[in-house]
Design a protein around this motif. Sequence first.
Motif, mmCIF file in Angstrom:
data_model
loop_
_atom_site.group_PDB
_atom_site.id
_atom_site.type_symbol
_atom_site.label_atom_id
_atom_site.label_comp_id
_atom_site.label_asym_id
_atom_site.label_seq_id
_atom_site.Cartn_x
_atom_site.Cartn_y
_atom_site.Cartn_z
ATOM 1 N N ALA A 1 14.614 11.496 -7.420
ATOM 2 C CA ALA A 1 13.488 11.145 -8.293
ATOM 3 C C ALA A 1 12.271 11.929 -7.834
ATOM 4 C CB ALA A 1 13.215 9.645 -8.234
ATOM 5 N N LEU A 2 11.631 12.643 -8.764
ATOM 6 C CA LEU A 2 10.519 13.531 -8.413
ATOM 7 C C LEU A 2 9.305 13.199 -9.264
ATOM 8 C CD1 LEU A 2 9.689 16.138 -6.790
ATOM 9 C CD2 LEU A 2 10.278 17.398 -8.863
ATOM 10 N N TRP A 3 8.198 12.910 -8.595
ATOM 11 C CA TRP A 3 6.921 12.720 -9.276
ATOM 12 C C TRP A 3 6.053 13.955 -9.026
ATOM 13 C CZ3 TRP A 3 9.681 8.806 -7.179
ATOM 14 C CH2 TRP A 3 9.850 7.631 -7.933
ATOM 15 N N ALA A 4 5.422 14.453 -10.070
ATOM 16 C CA ALA A 4 4.572 15.641 -9.940
ATOM 17 C C ALA A 4 3.253 15.390 -10.658
ATOM 18 C CB ALA A 4 5.266 16.866 -10.529
ATOM 19 N N ASP A 5 2.168 15.728 -9.991
ATOM 20 C CA ASP A 5 0.848 15.511 -10.582
ATOM 21 C C ASP A 5 -0.127 16.508 -9.956
ATOM 22 O OD1 ASP A 5 -0.549 13.074 -12.276
ATOM 23 O OD2 ASP A 5 -1.952 14.042 -10.901
ATOM 24 N N ALA A 6 -1.169 16.822 -10.698
ATOM 25 C CA ALA A 6 -2.179 17.734 -10.159
ATOM 26 C C ALA A 6 -2.854 17.141 -8.926
ATOM 27 C CB ALA A 6 -3.217 18.050 -11.236
ATOM 28 N N ASP A 7 -2.882 15.816 -8.842
ATOM 29 C CA ASP A 7 -3.492 15.133 -7.705
ATOM 30 C C ASP A 7 -2.390 14.586 -6.804
ATOM 31 O OD1 ASP A 7 -5.760 13.845 -6.275
ATOM 32 O OD2 ASP A 7 -4.720 12.026 -6.920
ATOM 33 N N ALA A 8 -2.379 15.000 -5.533
ATOM 34 C CA ALA A 8 -1.319 14.600 -4.610
ATOM 35 C C ALA A 8 -1.301 13.092 -4.389
ATOM 36 C CB ALA A 8 -1.489 15.328 -3.272
ATOM 37 N N ALA A 9 -2.481 12.468 -4.283
ATOM 38 C CA ALA A 9 -2.542 11.021 -4.043
ATOM 39 C C ALA A 9 -1.956 10.245 -5.219
ATOM 40 C CB ALA A 9 -3.987 10.596 -3.787
ATOM 41 N N THR A 10 -2.202 10.727 -6.435
ATOM 42 C CA THR A 10 -1.651 10.061 -7.624
ATOM 43 C C THR A 10 -0.134 10.135 -7.632
ATOM 44 O OG1 THR A 10 -3.642 10.581 -8.897
ATOM 45 C CG2 THR A 10 -1.640 10.056 -10.141
ATOM 46 N N ALA A 11 0.404 11.295 -7.292
ATOM 47 C CA ALA A 11 1.859 11.456 -7.249
ATOM 48 C C ALA A 11 2.471 10.552 -6.189
ATOM 49 C CB ALA A 11 2.221 12.917 -6.980
ATOM 50 N N PHE A 12 1.830 10.486 -5.002
ATOM 51 C CA PHE A 12 2.389 9.660 -3.929
ATOM 52 C C PHE A 12 2.293 8.169 -4.280
ATOM 53 C CE2 PHE A 12 3.102 7.887 0.221
ATOM 54 C CZ PHE A 12 3.987 8.800 0.807
ATOM 55 N N ARG A 13 1.230 7.785 -4.939
ATOM 56 C CA ARG A 13 1.080 6.383 -5.337
ATOM 57 C C ARG A 13 2.161 5.999 -6.351
ATOM 58 N NH1 ARG A 13 -3.856 6.605 -5.932
ATOM 59 N NH2 ARG A 13 -3.963 7.192 -8.130
ATOM 60 N N ALA A 14 2.436 6.881 -7.315
ATOM 61 C CA ALA A 14 3.477 6.601 -8.302
ATOM 62 C C ALA A 14 4.844 6.516 -7.641
ATOM 63 C CB ALA A 14 3.473 7.688 -9.376
ATOM 64 N N ALA A 15 5.100 7.403 -6.664
ATOM 65 C CA ALA A 15 6.386 7.376 -5.964
ATOM 66 C C ALA A 15 6.537 6.096 -5.145
ATOM 67 C CB ALA A 15 6.508 8.602 -5.067
ATOM 68 N N THR A 16 5.455 5.645 -4.525
ATOM 69 C CA THR A 16 5.499 4.404 -3.747
ATOM 70 C C THR A 16 5.805 3.214 -4.651
ATOM 71 O OG1 THR A 16 3.905 5.333 -2.182
ATOM 72 C CG2 THR A 16 4.202 2.944 -2.161
ATOM 73 N N GLU A 17 5.193 3.201 -5.822
ATOM 74 C CA GLU A 17 5.476 2.128 -6.785
ATOM 75 C C GLU A 17 6.927 2.181 -7.246
ATOM 76 O OE1 GLU A 17 2.599 2.751 -9.816
ATOM 77 O OE2 GLU A 17 0.894 2.040 -8.611
ATOM 78 N N GLY A 18 7.450 3.392 -7.428
ATOM 79 C CA GLY A 18 8.851 3.529 -7.816
ATOM 80 C C GLY A 18 9.785 3.012 -6.741
ATOM 81 N N SER A 19 9.488 3.338 -5.487
ATOM 82 C CA SER A 19 10.312 2.857 -4.373
ATOM 83 C C SER A 19 10.284 1.336 -4.301
ATOM 84 C CB SER A 19 9.808 3.471 -3.062
ATOM 85 O OG SER A 19 10.530 2.957 -1.960
ATOM 86 N N ALA A 20 9.097 0.751 -4.486
ATOM 87 C CA ALA A 20 8.967 -0.704 -4.440
ATOM 88 C C ALA A 20 9.734 -1.360 -5.582
ATOM 89 C CB ALA A 20 7.487 -1.089 -4.494
ATOM 90 N N ALA A 21 9.723 -0.723 -6.756
ATOM 91 C CA ALA A 21 10.417 -1.293 -7.909
ATOM 92 C C ALA A 21 11.924 -1.346 -7.670
ATOM 93 C CB ALA A 21 10.104 -0.478 -9.155
ATOM 94 N N VAL A 22 12.481 -0.282 -7.100
ATOM 95 C CA VAL A 22 13.919 -0.276 -6.823
ATOM 96 C C VAL A 22 14.242 -1.276 -5.715
ATOM 97 C CG1 VAL A 22 15.871 1.126 -6.039
ATOM 98 C CG2 VAL A 22 14.186 2.112 -7.595
ATOM 99 N N SER A 23 13.399 -1.337 -4.686
ATOM 100 C CA SER A 23 13.640 -2.233 -3.548
ATOM 101 C C SER A 23 13.617 -3.702 -3.960
ATOM 102 C CB SER A 23 12.597 -1.987 -2.456
ATOM 103 O OG SER A 23 12.702 -0.676 -1.958
ATOM 104 N N SER A 24 12.878 -4.044 -5.008
ATOM 105 C CA SER A 24 12.790 -5.431 -5.451
ATOM 106 C C SER A 24 13.714 -5.737 -6.622
ATOM 107 C CB SER A 24 11.345 -5.753 -5.849
ATOM 108 O OG SER A 24 10.923 -4.917 -6.910
ATOM 109 N N SER A 25 14.516 -4.780 -7.033
ATOM 110 C CA SER A 25 15.419 -4.976 -8.168
ATOM 111 C C SER A 25 16.756 -5.530 -7.697
ATOM 112 C CB SER A 25 15.626 -3.648 -8.902
ATOM 113 O OG SER A 25 16.429 -2.784 -8.118
ATOM 114 N N PRO A 26 17.589 -6.043 -8.609
ATOM 115 C CA PRO A 26 18.901 -6.569 -8.224
ATOM 116 C C PRO A 26 19.817 -5.537 -7.579
ATOM 117 C CG PRO A 26 18.293 -7.334 -10.417
ATOM 118 C CD PRO A 26 17.280 -6.304 -10.027
ATOM 119 N N VAL A 27 19.534 -4.245 -7.819
ATOM 120 C CA VAL A 27 20.417 -3.204 -7.297
ATOM 121 C C VAL A 27 20.061 -2.821 -5.860
ATOM 122 C CG1 VAL A 27 19.072 -1.155 -7.958
ATOM 123 C CG2 VAL A 27 21.571 -1.064 -8.038
ATOM 124 N N ALA A 28 19.022 -3.403 -5.303
ATOM 125 C CA ALA A 28 18.504 -2.985 -3.994
ATOM 126 C C ALA A 28 19.563 -3.008 -2.900
ATOM 127 C CB ALA A 28 17.318 -3.854 -3.597
#
Length: 683
Positions: A598-625
């Motif tokens: 899974a790859l997030w890309a954005d002109a702003d590095a902090a925005t991309a990292f924040r979106a990736a962190t949210e994605g990781s948290a979403a998978v970690s809290s899902s039934p498939v974790a």
Amino acid sequence: VGRNPADPRAREVLSAIVAKGRATLAGLAEDLGPAGLARSLRWLLDEGFVRVAAESVRPKSSPVERAWIARPHEETEALLARKPKQLALHRHLSALGRPAAAAELRAAGFSPTLLSSLAKEGLVSVVESERRADLTVHAGPAWAGSRIVPTPEQRAAVEAIGAAVRTGREMSFLLDGVTGSGKTEVYLGAAEAAREEGKQSILLIPEIALAPLLVRRVLARFGDRVSLLHSGLSDGERAAEWERARRGDVDVVVGPRSAVFAPLPRLGLIVVDEAHDGSYKQGESPRYDARTLARVRARQEEVVLVLGSATPSMELERGAREGRIPRLVLPARPGARPPAFVEVVDLRDEPARPGDHGRVLFATRTVEILRAAFDRGEQGIVLLNRRGFSPSLLCRSCGHDFRCARCSVARTYHRRGERLLCHYCGEAIPRPARCPACASETLMPIGFGTERLAERFEELFPEVRYSVLDRDAAARRGGAAGILLDFEDGRSQALLGTQMVAKGHDFPGATALAVLDADALLSFPDFRSAERTFQLVTQAAGRVGRGEKPGLVAVQTSRPDHPAIAAAVRQDPAAFADAELRFRRTFRYPPFTHLLLALWADADAATAFRAATEGSAAVSSSPVAGSVRLLGPAPAPLERLKGLSRVQLLVRSESREALAAAGAVLSSLEVPPRLDVDPQNLL
């Protein structure tokens, strides 16, 4: 959309499309102006920001050839009595008794004006026919060699595949043959077996420009019943070839990955040549792996799939070892010809040439091997897997390395055109005379590329005619096919180039080969780096010693003890697979698990990292974790590309279903990532 293009023009175009919901090219040009519009739309399409509405796609019509045929008329002589040239043309066409193209008539001395005049008189008729692509332009003339007598192993492989085709059921085979063992002959024999059953075949090859001999052999065996599908054809030519396939007018379709979609009505066989090659995975949108699609199509249409390789991927190797895919083995070259002898040239004790900054391009022993072959009138191949003159240009005063403004890599210096080019985004700037940081003139090329290789080769072997094959050369007029044909026919004695020189070629006159910087791939942050190194060296070594004379290969390396290098030198694929599979099993990498990148890309590095962190948290809290393991998020190895900062999350699981569920969670996010199933490149 969730991602933000870095280019202002692309952002402007995307915003206009989002505001409208859908837009036309003409409408965007009217609202925004035409400047840079086509380039921005192409980038947005490639990156998956926008798509072309299916209902707006129109098929391209096939190109048409026009010819003229004489129409009989009782008063022809009288009508043309005072027009001797028109009368002569009418008599000529009447004597031919068939349609003749304008070019043929022009060669016979008749002008287009005469044809127009006869047409107005109603004395000639126009005959239109679909114009085919001229396959000889892309591959050269059909192979003129005599038909090969198959070895017992080749015959057994053809019989096994033919028997599977006759059952009309889906079945897969791994054709595991050493380089030069005659896998092409098996492909052709299997396609003939399919034709005898009234069925058709698809032959996939990694890159059409790199396999002219294979295409020519298919043409020699199947003649006019061959269709070629690839991006080098014009839109009209591709439409004509596609239609011929759809109508069932061909027995074999040949092409790179997109040929897997060929609409054959009686498909019976799909062959994937060099099945280990990463070129079968398309990285741009729409993303797909032709090997996976071949498996799906074989299963859905109940056809036979043959995956051929001298260096099978670890996925194929494990499948064969566990009995999930039958292995057909070609253990030796025909005619008792031995494989080339591979010799290690250890660079650790090799003195560097002054001015090369401690790097060695040609070792002494490598030069000896090549010179001996050239002196005997034989051919040699030199592989250096980097194009351009040098990988970077460095200011010796302040250390400025001319990094790309949009990517986190140094631009490559190309002496041809005197430019600094980013090989990832294509941005080029002229080579400056002074350093932009400190104004110093001490700008030094660092490292070696194919342009510098050619320059050094001329110094060492001034009497040897050579050709260079890399992406830059392939893009010029004549392309890769012309370069390969020159070498095959002996018009050049040496072939220098990138990995393009190692892919599936058959050069009977080549007896010496040098692999320079053989361990370069080992430093890549990718778990497949050892496998790719082994494949590259083994495939390269297989290009020589295919004729009557033995071959000798020099492998220059600073890591001769690395398992990939050692196994390639010994030409021992089983030993390499044993070690590599142990490594993959221990660290739970494919083929023992499945990956989703899974790859997030954005002109702003902090925005991309924040979106990736949210994605990781979403998978970690899902039934498939509990069924997946997450690696990251972390900056991608190529942290900035095409103006975007990139953050990636690697999802690993032993279950395909769990991986798909994790992908669904990520796709449903407010800022969804770009997903790559079974990634072939982790950069």
